[in-house]
Design an enzyme around this catalytic site. Structure first.
Site: not given
Length: 379
Positions: A123-124, A126-128, A157-158, A333, A360
């Protein structure tokens, strides 16, 4: 309550838990160390029907509800977050865009293998230079001689670079606005960059992508031209519920690890769980797990009822992911020095948890969505 899980959901939980504990748990630490993507286990997840839970029978699916998918993701995530996100992204970001917005030919071509887990999709979005500001897409697609010529780059990208990846759907600016286009794996000009060296999710596949005069047929347009960004936002609403389920699995694992250790570890003459300083921390963690469960499955129930989910998905994602980060810190902890050692699974969960607050839609974006739902004049 209306969103209480059914006997069928609990039977699915039992099946997935048995699979995860037998096929994943013994190897998860080694896969994490080796940054190994276990293709054979992913295929076995497909054979178990996990990738097809929510899709119609005509494409090889089980026609199940979204809550069932959340159960599967939660149970995988309880053992290994990397395999949990592989399922979540494979269904929600790989197959779901094709199912929701594809035409009959696209569905017939791509869905059977995606639904069966024989293939994965990316699923492309997101961009730099565009994460939370997903509308600032710079990737460009121009129609020339019946083909889309795509130039640009995508980041984080996953499932885009696995041996069984069949496609990546990318958003790109076209003359009509932001559109989405299916790019088959191996297309000339579609370059999968080297895998990221990540803080966590080491057994999950994550790459950047470069598109350099990448050409695909005009028919690879997914949905209406110019509607790609709007469509992907709809996909993300579903995905936020799935990530909430993944976070719930992480938090539940942390709770179980902390409880077991507090019963077994002796100090000052007895198990450390008898001290309020330990018991109260674990009790607070149990409340967070319960709340995360309720928010996750309420949102899934709303989706299954066909009701609005934007606010509920944002609330579930916000609460559950932040609860997961709190949970792994608390469990670490409780374990003390052992929790800082890689021999304890909590160390892996600790590294895996942080991304849940980012992917997400960050926690900040979820708060923005919730505020808008309340009618606040936020920008």
């Amino acid at each position: 309550m209306a969103w209480e899980l059914s006997d069928e959901h609990e039977m699915l939980r039992k099946t997935v838990r048995e699979f995860a504990e037998a096929q994943i748990a013994p190897h998860a630490a080694q896969w994490d160390r080796d940054h190994h993507f276990p293709v054979d286990v992913v295929r076995a997840m497909g054979e178990l029907g996990l990738f097809g839970i929510v899709f119609p029978e005509q494409y090889g699916g089980a026609a199940g509800d979204f809550a069932s998918l959340c159960v599967a993701i939660e149970e995988l995530g309880r053992v290994d977050q990397s395999l949990g996100i592989t399922l979540s992204a494979g269904v929600g970001l790989g197959a779901n865009p094709i199912y929701k917005f594809g035409n009959d030919d696209q569905k017939a071509e791509w869905l059977p293998d995606l639904v069966a887990g024989r293939a994965l999709g990316g699923f492309g979005l997101t961009e730099p230079d565009g994460g939370s500001d997903a509308g600032a897409t710079r990737t460009r697609a121009v129609l020339q001689d019946g083909e889309w010529v795509i130039n640009g780059a995508k980041a984080f990208i996953t499932n885009c670079g696995t041996p069984i990846t069949s496609l990546t759907t990318v958003t790109a600016r076209t003359d009509d606005g932001i559109s989405s286009i299916v790019v088959p794996a191996g297309t000339p000009g579609f370059v999968v960059e080297p895998a990221y060296d990540k803080l966590g999710w080491h057994a999950s596949d994550t790459h950047g992508i470069t598109l350099d005069d990448c050409r695909v047929p005009e028919a690879n347009l997914l949905g209406e031209p110019g509607k790609g960004f709007r469509n992907f936002l709809e996909i993300l609403d579903d995905g936020r519920i799935a990530i909430s389920a993944l976070a719930l699995g992480c938090a539940r694992a942390a709770l179980e690890i902390a409880v077991d250790y507090a019963k077994q570890r002796n100090a000052f003459g007895g198990p450390i769980g008898r001290f309020q300083g330990v018991a109260f921390q674990i009790s607070d963690l149990a409340v967070k797990v319960e709340n995360a469960h309720n928010l996750t499955y309420k949102a899934a129930w709303l989706k299954d009822q066909g009701r609005p989910i934007v606010d509920a998905a944002a609330m579930a994602k916000l609460y559950s992911t932040e609860a997961a980060v709190d949970a792994v810190r608390t469990a670490t902890q409780v374990l003390g020095g052992l929790g800082f050692m890689e021999e304890s699974p909590i160390a892996r969960f600790y590294r895996d948890a942080k991304i849940l607050e980012i992917g997400e839609g960050t926690s900040e974006i979820q708060r923005l969505v919730i505020a808008r739902g309340l009618g606040l004049p936020v920008t």
